[in-house]
Design a protein around this motif. Structure first.
Motif, PDB file in Angstrom:
ATOM      1  N   MET A 171       0.713  -1.192  -0.240  1.00  0.00           N
ATOM      2  CA  MET A 171       0.147  -0.120  -0.140  1.00  0.00           C
ATOM      3  C   MET A 171       0.967   1.411   0.166  1.00  0.00           C
ATOM      4  O   MET A 171       0.091   1.674  -0.877  1.00  0.00           O
ATOM      5  N   TRP A 311     -10.560  -5.844  -6.035  1.00  0.00           N
ATOM      6  CA  TRP A 311      -9.458  -4.951  -5.585  1.00  0.00           C
ATOM      7  C   TRP A 311      -8.939  -4.536  -6.284  1.00  0.00           C
ATOM      8  O   TRP A 311      -9.039  -3.877  -6.322  1.00  0.00           O
ATOM      9  N   ASP A 315      -8.474  -1.039  -7.590  1.00  0.00           N
ATOM     10  CA  ASP A 315      -6.905   0.611  -7.589  1.00  0.00           C
ATOM     11  C   ASP A 315      -7.163   0.380  -8.857  1.00  0.00           C
ATOM     12  O   ASP A 315      -5.940   1.665  -8.874  1.00  0.00           O
ATOM     13  N   MET A 402      -8.150   2.056  -1.676  1.00  0.00           N
ATOM     14  CA  MET A 402      -7.270   1.403  -2.601  1.00  0.00           C
ATOM     15  C   MET A 402      -7.562   0.250  -1.172  1.00  0.00           C
ATOM     16  O   MET A 402      -7.229   0.766  -0.050  1.00  0.00           O
ATOM     17  N   ARG A 403      -7.775  -0.409  -2.225  1.00  0.00           N
ATOM     18  CA  ARG A 403      -7.722  -2.118  -1.090  1.00  0.00           C
ATOM     19  C   ARG A 403      -6.193  -2.552  -1.617  1.00  0.00           C
ATOM     20  O   ARG A 403      -5.868  -3.740  -2.547  1.00  0.00           O
ATOM     21  N   TYR A 424      -9.161   7.523  -1.127  1.00  0.00           N
ATOM     22  CA  TYR A 424      -7.726   8.524  -1.755  1.00  0.00           C
ATOM     23  C   TYR A 424      -7.754   9.387  -1.730  1.00  0.00           C
ATOM     24  O   TYR A 424      -6.627  10.271  -2.087  1.00  0.00           O
TER      25      TYR A 424
END
Length: 535
Positions: A171, A311, A315, A402-403, A424
């Motif tokens: 991440m 996901w 993303d 975001m995941r 975000y």
């Protein structure tokens, strides 16, 4: 109000989900094994951390009873056994005390409702001596189907999930990449505008491409007030507005992805393959890119609740959305950057830390809106988790984060996929400052991009500190609380050390000379005596 503003209202919702208290029910008949999700309270129930050390109990079905008292039970010996009963009718602690009185060693409460970490009053905790956990009623029906009329043995264990997960590093890399590329793209676009010809100063400029520049403190303040209003509306009217945001995200992300892919094609020199039909011509490349982007956005919209793989697409669309936003929305000077980022820092802290004291369930408005009303939980003594009774979520989630799946829990996702998430807003808001720094590098002719690189590094350090505090405190953090000071102070200190703070503060209200780097006012008057008058 433009679509860009409405998108921004939804984008700036950020949060990080806390640690879960989930366990595994291992059921076996000697030949066949199957595992199911449990939710328990680690401060209340002592459960083994591995299957090998877990005690085996014979599993007894009492789901016809609420077990609020011992009456109405069929004659059965519960001594040393795990007993499954229905949820409801009385408190968890009362059910556990009745089960204890009957000699049961474990209490499993089957639930047709969402499963929340079980809790009780402090005095009740001491009265319960046996492990207590919740499981889905539909899972217990599956147990009866799989192990029909066979003697079943149950084991309870809770595999330890480390606080630190590799997904946090992924991440971090994804966020820094997005901020860096967004800032780089904004600076490159500014250089193209300079090469195309002189641009009038004054801060109110709009590029031919439709780029929007924020230059007025009053408009920035109004923007933040609208953000607050939109967040409150989402809190009270979530089940209707969430679909509006989903539709807007599909349209905006498809447009953003097209813009990103088109820029990549132009950078590598890919031909547009124009086709002429009569007096009109169209680009085959543009049509293909548009088809791909629309298809991806529609696929996400249709399968948005498929946690196992969607996901990845979310993303991808999220990165494109953030990149295009940072390139399209520009801040005209450092003063506007300071005002916007400071106000959003206050906004972030207020809706994360202060609103829990104002809401009925003690949940912050930002967390409840960002994760959806079905992902919330209840305020308790320890960490709280809520697991849906139906694995297919019955609520919609906003596409504002975001995941990245938690890799350490990949094999333990019986209760649902666990994710590291980042809003975000935690990318876009500091990213607007990074983009301004790169544009200032272009205005001053800095070949080493000192402002852009320094601010990007500051963002990386600030986000790393955010994650570190989150892991140490074991609770979600408003990331802007750390990102805003790191990025604003770094860029300001750099400008002061280079004796360029006046130019940096004023931004596009100055024209920077290539030789002296001394700014001139828009009307041609010298900014200070040593400046050169330019016609």
């Amino acid at each position: 109000m433009t679509a860009k503003l409405w998108i921004t209202l939804a984008v700036l919702l950020l949060c990080y989900k806390g640690e879960c208290q989930e366990a595994v029910l291992h059921v076996s008949d000697g030949a066949l094994n199957k595992e199911y999700c449990l939710v328990y309270n680690s401060s209340w129930s002592n459960i083994s951390d591995s299957l090998s050390s877990a005690v085996k109990y014979e599993l007894v079905n009492l789901t016809y009873s609420l077990l609020c008292d011992a009456g109405g039970l069929l004659p059965v010996n519960l001594t040393g056994k795990a007993v499954a009963v229905m949820r409801g009718g009385c408190a968890f602690s009362q059910k556990a005390q009745v089960a204890q009185h009957l000699g049961a060693a474990v209490l499993l409460i089957t639930s047709k409702e969402n499963m929340v970490t079980p809790s009780a009053n402090d005095t009740e905790y001491e009265k319960v001596k046996i492990p207590l956990a919740l499981m889905r009623y539909r899972d217990f029906l599956d147990i009866q189907k799989v192990f029909f009329l066979r003697k079943m043995e149950a084991q309870l264990y809770a595999p330890p999930t480390p606080a630190f997960d590799v997904s946090i590093l992924v991440m971090l890399a994804l966020a820094v990449f997005t901020v860096g590329m967004g800032g780089f793209w904004s600076g490159a676009a500014e250089r193209e505008k300079q090469n195309a010809g002189p641009v009038l100063s004054g801060g109110e400029e709009r590029a031919d491409s439709g780029d929007l520049s924020l230059y007025s403190p009053l408009k920035v303040l109004l923007f933040v007030v609208l953000m607050c209003g939109m967040l409150v509306l989402m809190y009270y009217f979530y089940k209707w507005l969430v679909y509006v945001i989903i539709v807007i995200f599909c349209l905006a992300s498809a447009t953003a992805l097209y813009s990103c892919l088109d820029a990549i094609m132009n950078a590598i020199g890919c031909s547009k393959l124009s086709v002429t039909c009569g007096e009109r011509s169209c680009s085959v490349r543009s049509l293909l890119l548009a088809a791909v982007c629309i298809t991806l956005a529609v696929v996400w919209g249709v399968y948005r609740n498929e946690d196992r793989w969607i996901w990845i697409l979310q993303d991808l669309l999220g990165v494109a959305f953030c990149l295009n936003f940072m390139k399209t929305i520009t801040l005209s000077n450092y003063k506007i950057c300071v005002i916007l980022l400071s106000l959003l820092l206050v906004y972030d802290v207020f809706f994360v830390f202060i609103t829990p004291f104002l809401t009925p369930n003690g949940e912050s408005i930002m967390v409840q809106v960002a994760l959806g009303p079905g992902a919330g939980g209840e305020k308790g003594d320890g960490d709280v988790v809520e697991v849906p009774a139906d694995p297919s979520p019955s609520y919609e989630k906003l596409p504002v984060v975001m995941r990245i799946p938690r890799f350490s829990a990949w094999a333990q996702n019986l209760c649902g996929m666990q994710f590291s998430i980042l809003g975000y807003g935690d990318i876009i808001v500091p990213g607007l400052l990074v983009a301004y720094c790169h544009r200032f590098d272009v205005w001053t002719g800095s070949s080493n991009r000192i402002y852009f690189i320094s601010c990007t590094i500051a963002y990386c350090v600030g986000l790393a500190v955010t994650f570190a505090v989150m892991l140490l405190s074991k609770m979600g953090q408003p990331a802007l609380l750390y990102l805003v000071p790191f990025t604003l102070l770094t860029s300001a200190i750099l400008a002061c050390s280079r004796k360029e703070f006046r130019q940096f503060w004023a931004g596009t209200t100055y024209q920077v000379l290539d030789s002296s780097r001394e700014p001139l006012l828009p009307d041609g008057e010298a900014a200070y005596p040593s400046a050169v008058r330019k016609c």
